[in-house]
Design an enzyme around this catalytic site. Structure first.
Site, PDB file in Angstrom:
ATOM      1  CG  LEU A 277      30.530 101.844  29.009  1.00  0.00           C
ATOM      2  CD1 LEU A 277      31.545 100.998  30.067  1.00  0.00           C
ATOM      3  CD2 LEU A 277      29.643 102.656  30.121  1.00  0.00           C
ATOM      4  CG  ASP A 278      33.851 105.502  22.920  1.00  0.00           C
ATOM      5  OD1 ASP A 278      33.741 106.541  23.113  1.00  0.00           O
ATOM      6  OD2 ASP A 278      34.836 104.943  22.154  1.00  0.00           O
ATOM      7  CB  ILE A 279      27.032 105.889  22.278  1.00  0.00           C
ATOM      8  CG1 ILE A 279      26.794 104.355  22.695  1.00  0.00           C
ATOM      9  CG2 ILE A 279      26.343 106.302  21.182  1.00  0.00           C
ATOM     10  CD1 ILE A 279      25.675 103.816  23.384  1.00  0.00           C
TER      11      ILE A 279
ATOM     12  CB  SER B  60      34.243 109.890  23.671  1.00  0.00           C
ATOM     13  OG  SER B  60      34.648 109.116  23.170  1.00  0.00           O
TER      14      SER B  60
END
Length: 184
Positions: free
Chosen positions: A59-61, A101
């Protein structure tokens, strides 16, 4: 390597990775050659496949969360601060803060509560966005902009296959994205 509680919070200890992030690499050198970018993305895709088989979403690549190890030029996925694990029914087994992001998060992560059910397509969107950044040198547009206006034109020197991968991975509707990284 270790987990401990102190000062009213929990800490975890990890290996130190000598190297730099893909974000730093692009900032210093500009867009990467297609073959180099694809090699890094394939390495991250393997890590995601491993996670997804265990019903874990990162969930934050994004390029800042992918370190390139100096000793062997390997891509290492880091920062699991907003990752979630899900049970067999696809429901989250832990609560973590919602992570968004801009440019890398799909629209479904902007929902209240974020990704409340297991959806590999959220990580797939972020992986496609990361490839976009590596190949263009620019941060991808926000997901709502992609939904409303489509992706900006990609550089003409990119292969048709890579353009297709980016467009499929960054499709605004999660149901229209590949269901696993192995089908990218």
């Amino acid at each position: 390597l270790d987990v401990f509680k102190e000062n009213g919070t929990a800490y975890y200890v990890m290996d130190f990775i000598e190297g730099s992030s893909l974000e730093q690499k692009v900032k210093q050198n500009g867009a990467l050659p297609e073959s180099e970018a694809i090699d890094y993305i394939k390495q991250v895709a393997k890590a995601l496949d491993y996670l997804h088989q265990r019903r874990i979403s990162h969930l934050d690549i994004k390029p800042a969360n992918i370190m390139i190890r100096k000793e062997d030029n390997r891509a290492i996925l880091i920062d699991f601060g907003v990752s979630k694990q899900y049970d067999e029914q696809g429901e989250q087994t832990s609560t973590t803060p919602v992570g968004v992001s801009h440019g890398y998060a799909p629209m479904e992560q902007y929902n209240t509560g974020g990704a409340s059910s297991f959806l590999p397509q959220a990580d797939i969107y972020s992986l496609g966005s990361t490839l976009y950044k590596l190949l263009t040198g620019t941060t991808p547009p926000h997901a709502i902009e992609v939904f409303n206006n489509g992706l900006p034109s990609l550089p003409s020197h990119l292969s048709a296959k890579v353009v297709s991968i980016i467009k499929n991975a960054m499709h605004p509707r999660s149901n229209d994205r590949p269901k696993s990284v192995s089908t990218l």
